[in-house]
Motif scaffolding. Structure first.
Motif, PDB file in Angstrom:
ATOM      1  N   LEU A   1       0.777  -1.206   0.044  1.00 58.48           N
ATOM      2  CA  LEU A   1       0.000  -0.048   0.068  1.00 58.48           C
ATOM      3  C   LEU A   1       0.962   1.263  -0.096  1.00 58.48           C
ATOM      4  CD1 LEU A   1      -2.821  -1.039   2.769  1.00 58.48           C
ATOM      5  CD2 LEU A   1      -2.799  -1.098   0.108  1.00 58.48           C
ATOM      6  N   PRO A   2       0.979   1.969  -1.035  1.00 61.64           N
ATOM      7  CA  PRO A   2       2.038   2.865  -1.237  1.00 61.64           C
ATOM      8  C   PRO A   2       1.874   3.968  -0.249  1.00 61.64           C
ATOM      9  CG  PRO A   2       0.906   2.661  -3.322  1.00 61.64           C
ATOM     10  CD  PRO A   2       0.336   1.710  -2.502  1.00 61.64           C
ATOM     11  N   SER A   3       0.459   4.428  -0.126  1.00 63.86           N
ATOM     12  CA  SER A   3       0.102   5.576   0.658  1.00 63.86           C
ATOM     13  C   SER A   3       0.187   5.299   2.264  1.00 63.86           C
ATOM     14  CB  SER A   3      -1.056   6.372   0.063  1.00 63.86           C
ATOM     15  OG  SER A   3      -0.794   6.544  -1.099  1.00 63.86           O
ATOM     16  N   LEU A   4       0.395   4.249   2.807  1.00 63.24           N
ATOM     17  CA  LEU A   4       0.293   3.682   4.180  1.00 63.24           C
ATOM     18  C   LEU A   4       1.166   4.593   4.836  1.00 63.24           C
ATOM     19  CD1 LEU A   4      -0.773   1.511   6.235  1.00 63.24           C
ATOM     20  CD2 LEU A   4       1.421   0.389   5.540  1.00 63.24           C
ATOM     21  N   CYS A   5       0.382   5.366   5.926  1.00 62.13           N
ATOM     22  CA  CYS A   5       1.321   6.073   6.881  1.00 62.13           C
ATOM     23  C   CYS A   5       0.468   6.397   8.139  1.00 62.13           C
ATOM     24  CB  CYS A   5       1.515   7.484   6.109  1.00 62.13           C
ATOM     25  SG  CYS A   5       0.126   8.506   5.512  1.00 62.13           S
ATOM     26  N   VAL A   6       0.902   7.084   8.850  1.00 60.55           N
ATOM     27  CA  VAL A   6       0.074   7.682  10.145  1.00 60.55           C
ATOM     28  C   VAL A   6      -0.424   9.037   9.779  1.00 60.55           C
ATOM     29  CG1 VAL A   6       0.558   8.648  12.459  1.00 60.55           C
ATOM     30  CG2 VAL A   6       2.257   6.737  11.736  1.00 60.55           C
ATOM     31  N   ASP A   7      -1.615   8.766  10.072  1.00 58.99           N
ATOM     32  CA  ASP A   7      -2.473  10.208   9.868  1.00 58.99           C
ATOM     33  C   ASP A   7      -1.833  11.621  10.331  1.00 58.99           C
ATOM     34  OD1 ASP A   7      -4.962  11.706   8.711  1.00 58.99           O
ATOM     35  OD2 ASP A   7      -5.274  11.938  10.965  1.00 58.99           O
ATOM     36  N   PRO A   8      -1.482  12.552   9.786  1.00 62.52           N
ATOM     37  CA  PRO A   8      -0.879  13.540  10.276  1.00 62.52           C
ATOM     38  C   PRO A   8      -1.727  14.418  11.049  1.00 62.52           C
ATOM     39  CG  PRO A   8      -1.170  13.978   8.002  1.00 62.52           C
ATOM     40  CD  PRO A   8      -1.618  12.561   8.264  1.00 62.52           C
ATOM     41  N   VAL A   9      -3.145  14.417  10.804  1.00 62.35           N
ATOM     42  CA  VAL A   9      -3.915  15.219  11.692  1.00 62.35           C
ATOM     43  C   VAL A   9      -4.036  14.654  13.169  1.00 62.35           C
ATOM     44  CG1 VAL A   9      -6.281  16.273  11.936  1.00 62.35           C
ATOM     45  CG2 VAL A   9      -5.231  16.081   9.508  1.00 62.35           C
ATOM     46  N   THR A  10      -4.353  13.367  13.188  1.00 63.20           N
ATOM     47  CA  THR A  10      -4.844  12.862  14.466  1.00 63.20           C
ATOM     48  C   THR A  10      -3.449  12.733  15.226  1.00 63.20           C
ATOM     49  OG1 THR A  10      -4.574  10.654  13.615  1.00 63.20           O
ATOM     50  CG2 THR A  10      -6.831  11.711  13.793  1.00 63.20           C
ATOM     51  N   ALA A  11      -2.179  12.501  14.598  1.00 65.14           N
ATOM     52  CA  ALA A  11      -1.037  12.452  15.107  1.00 65.14           C
ATOM     53  C   ALA A  11      -0.772  13.642  15.859  1.00 65.14           C
ATOM     54  CB  ALA A  11       0.144  12.070  13.920  1.00 65.14           C
ATOM     55  N   ALA A  12      -0.826  14.861  15.367  1.00 65.30           N
ATOM     56  CA  ALA A  12      -0.657  16.122  16.147  1.00 65.30           C
ATOM     57  C   ALA A  12      -1.745  16.543  16.889  1.00 65.30           C
ATOM     58  CB  ALA A  12      -0.464  17.127  14.777  1.00 65.30           C
ATOM     59  N   SER A  13      -2.734  15.813  16.973  1.00 68.67           N
ATOM     60  CA  SER A  13      -3.830  16.259  17.826  1.00 68.67           C
ATOM     61  C   SER A  13      -3.517  15.359  19.640  1.00 68.67           C
ATOM     62  CB  SER A  13      -5.257  15.716  17.496  1.00 68.67           C
ATOM     63  OG  SER A  13      -5.087  14.127  17.689  1.00 68.67           O
ATOM     64  N   ASP A  14      -4.474  15.759  20.219  1.00 66.68           N
ATOM     65  CA  ASP A  14      -4.443  15.276  21.558  1.00 66.68           C
ATOM     66  C   ASP A  14      -4.902  13.820  21.602  1.00 66.68           C
ATOM     67  OD1 ASP A  14      -3.191  17.440  22.507  1.00 66.68           O
ATOM     68  OD2 ASP A  14      -5.206  18.396  23.227  1.00 66.68           O
ATOM     69  N   GLU A  15      -5.319  13.177  20.566  1.00 67.54           N
ATOM     70  CA  GLU A  15      -5.747  11.997  20.545  1.00 67.54           C
ATOM     71  C   GLU A  15      -4.932  10.915  21.005  1.00 67.54           C
ATOM     72  OE1 GLU A  15      -8.973  10.379  19.512  1.00 67.54           O
ATOM     73  OE2 GLU A  15      -9.579  12.446  19.736  1.00 67.54           O
ATOM     74  N   PRO A  16      -5.449  10.063  22.171  1.00 65.60           N
ATOM     75  CA  PRO A  16      -4.416   8.873  22.358  1.00 65.60           C
ATOM     76  C   PRO A  16      -3.743   8.196  21.641  1.00 65.60           C
ATOM     77  CG  PRO A  16      -6.279   8.316  23.455  1.00 65.60           C
ATOM     78  CD  PRO A  16      -6.778   9.865  22.549  1.00 65.60           C
ATOM     79  N   PHE A  17      -4.513   7.920  20.432  1.00 67.02           N
ATOM     80  CA  PHE A  17      -4.117   7.079  19.212  1.00 67.02           C
ATOM     81  C   PHE A  17      -4.236   7.458  18.108  1.00 67.02           C
ATOM     82  CE2 PHE A  17      -5.627   4.355  22.822  1.00 67.02           C
ATOM     83  CZ  PHE A  17      -4.375   3.569  23.189  1.00 67.02           C
ATOM     84  N   ALA A  18      -3.306   7.933  17.346  1.00 70.07           N
ATOM     85  CA  ALA A  18      -3.402   8.380  15.861  1.00 70.07           C
ATOM     86  C   ALA A  18      -3.970   7.277  15.261  1.00 70.07           C
ATOM     87  CB  ALA A  18      -2.104   8.948  15.468  1.00 70.07           C
ATOM     88  N   LEU A  19      -4.640   7.932  13.866  1.00 70.30           N
ATOM     89  CA  LEU A  19      -5.275   6.831  13.002  1.00 70.30           C
ATOM     90  C   LEU A  19      -4.110   6.463  11.996  1.00 70.30           C
ATOM     91  CD1 LEU A  19      -8.662   8.728  12.202  1.00 70.30           C
ATOM     92  CD2 LEU A  19      -8.280   6.918  13.764  1.00 70.30           C
TER      93      LEU A  19
END
Length: 81
Positions: A22-40
């Motif tokens: 999956l060439p676009s597989l990555c950590v979602d940058p919006v949730t990674a930068a938020s206060d969410e305990p688990f990034a998407l």
């Protein structure tokens, strides 16, 4: 607990092991930068051949009730309290 980046890398390697990239597989940058305990995890986009291959791989897995029960158990245990 492993980082989201480590989990994404593990997923990338597991998919690669069954021939799926999956060439676009990555950590979602919006949730990674938020206060969410688990990034998407963003699975991204792929071409139709990759989607078809991923479907074939998933369908080849045993999907009995025992597996579904185990997935439900893991999901319950992973919920933040």
């Amino acid at each position: 607990m492993r980082s989201t980046e480590e989990i994404v890398e593990s997923l990338r390697e597991a998919l690669k092991g069954v021939g799926v990239v999956l060439p676009s597989l990555c950590v979602d940058p919006v949730t990674a930068a938020s206060d969410e305990p688990f990034a998407l995890v963003d699975l991204g986009r792929c071409n139709v051949r990759t989607a078809e291959h991923l479907t074939d791989v998933l369908r080849s897995l045993p999907a009995g009730e025992a597996l579904r029960a185990r997935v439900r158990q893991v999901n319950r245990e992973a919920r933040p309290r």
